[in-house]
Write an enzyme that holds these catalytic residues in place. Sequence first.
Site, PDB file in Angstrom:
ATOM      1  N   CYS A 164       0.813  -1.229   0.000  1.00 43.51           N
ATOM      2  CA  CYS A 164       0.000   0.000   0.000  1.00 43.51           C
ATOM      3  C   CYS A 164       0.841   1.272   0.000  1.00 43.51           C
ATOM      4  CB  CYS A 164      -0.987  -0.010   1.154  1.00 43.51           C
ATOM      5  SG  CYS A 164      -0.259  -0.233   2.788  1.00 43.51           S
ATOM      6  N   ASP A 361      -7.810   5.030  -2.036  1.00 43.75           N
ATOM      7  CA  ASP A 361      -7.409   3.851  -1.272  1.00 43.75           C
ATOM      8  C   ASP A 361      -6.735   2.812  -2.161  1.00 43.75           C
ATOM      9  OD1 ASP A 361      -7.122   1.863   0.571  1.00 43.75           O
ATOM     10  OD2 ASP A 361      -9.262   1.568   0.947  1.00 43.75           O
ATOM     11  N   HIS A 363      -5.962  -0.090  -1.291  1.00 43.37           N
ATOM     12  CA  HIS A 363      -6.442  -1.417  -0.891  1.00 43.37           C
ATOM     13  C   HIS A 363      -7.745  -1.783  -1.577  1.00 43.37           C
ATOM     14  CE1 HIS A 363      -4.284   0.534   2.472  1.00 43.37           C
ATOM     15  NE2 HIS A 363      -3.748  -0.654   2.672  1.00 43.37           N
TER      16      HIS A 363
END
Length: 518
Positions: A164, A361, A363
């Site tokens: 990430c 994001d 993720h």
Amino acid sequence: MTSLPDRGVSSSSSDPLCEGNIAPCSSSSEQKEDCSLKRSKTSILSCVFNSPFNIFEAHQDSSANKSPKSSSGSYDWSRVLRRIVCSGSMWRFLGTSKVLTSSDVWFLGKCYKLSSEESSSDSDSESGHATFLEDFSSRIWITYRRGFDAISDSKYTSDVNWGCMVRSSQMLVAQALIFHHLGRSWRRPLEKPYNPEYIGILHMFGDSEACAFSIHNLLQAGNSYGLAAGSWVGPYAMCRAWQTLVRTNREQHEVVDGNESFPMALYVVSGDEDGERGGAPVVCIDVAAQLCCDFNKGQSTWSPILLLVPLVLGLDKINPRYIPLLKETFTFPQSLGILGGKPGTSTYIAGVQDDRALYLDPHEVQMNLDFINVISNSCLFNGALSSHSQQWQHKKTAKRGVFSTSQAVDIAADNIEADTSSYHCSTVRDLALDLIDPSLAIGFYCRDKDDFDDFCSRATELVDKANGAPLFTVVQSVQPSKQMYNQDDVLGISGDGNINVEDLDASGETGEEEWQIL
């Protein structure tokens, strides 16, 4: 998580639409377009709800009307599809929404007035959710990928659960390249062919060693700072990895064709020798000038410059005194956002509203496009849903149900007809600023000398508001007793007191005892 009217997410199956009810639309003129959009997407829901495979009629009468064999098969498929349709990803596709508050949003240096009662008279401000969403969804979004070639000599063909920070940093640098080549006002076009420069930028972030700024090459460049496949890394080490990679690519391109692969100087800002143990990082104007001179191969003219400022603003949590200062950096026209997020979970923070951070994001698990085709076909042809059953079951993964992480992407540099949808997102997620990990990095892009001077002026004003605890400071020159920052240092370490490789732990960060928490 907060979403805008055009696209949204419902995080719970308790959403009214999951009951088969359509939320009423507001009668205000500002929301008429959204109302129309919801009604059109309602027709898709109606096709699903009223099809022969109606997933919301839970086989209560199946035993009376169907044979046991067909009843079992229908119920299994219905149970799977019901879970999909009531999930957040499904509602993001259909456009169900929650709205942001009416407060102003600062997003990468631009202010958006979201209050319907407030018209903007400020040339630096724009009005409306739709205008903000157009800007937000035009930013480059880079997420976990799977199925790429193994990284270096490891066996990793996916960065799920550990990449990430790398992906967040790629997003920040990608925005810098977009701003440089296409300008801050650029928006993703709705029709192909795309701008070749836009495609060229996406190509550089592909998932292969042939792409200049791929996860493969970043990990290789950051090896001496603790970057490795399968391991999480902090923002300081990530910034240094970018410094090393940019220098390496520049040297390689100079040898091959004399062209620059990275069209700007890169300045990783650190403190003086006292700053290493707690003082604020120092932006030195003379250092920036020297880096621009080096970038221009000895010429005195100023060049575009990317500044990365790694910070540690607390121990277990961020010190509240820094939050107003972080918020104000988003008002800088040079803002590129922040590499940060919750502890151990990096995101790309690109804006703020009130005391909430708005972020992209890495993720995110995107919807499998096969399912969209299934829904569309079920609306057009009765029975088509069942024909996709076997294919759909094959696509689902054990960990993520029927949704899967994005496949590896490698867009050819000259493919102006490429599908770039996986590089953009219209779902705005939010996070309380006081929950941000105190270890983060801020980015700024200055196009020319005037832009850099404006940045320095704003940063100096920010120091004056800091009550003795600034995020970073600005000085004209380093003290004579300290060496100049050396961009060409083999290890990418400055001579003016920056952290040495020997001081780094396995994650590439300094130990906590090396920092005085303000």
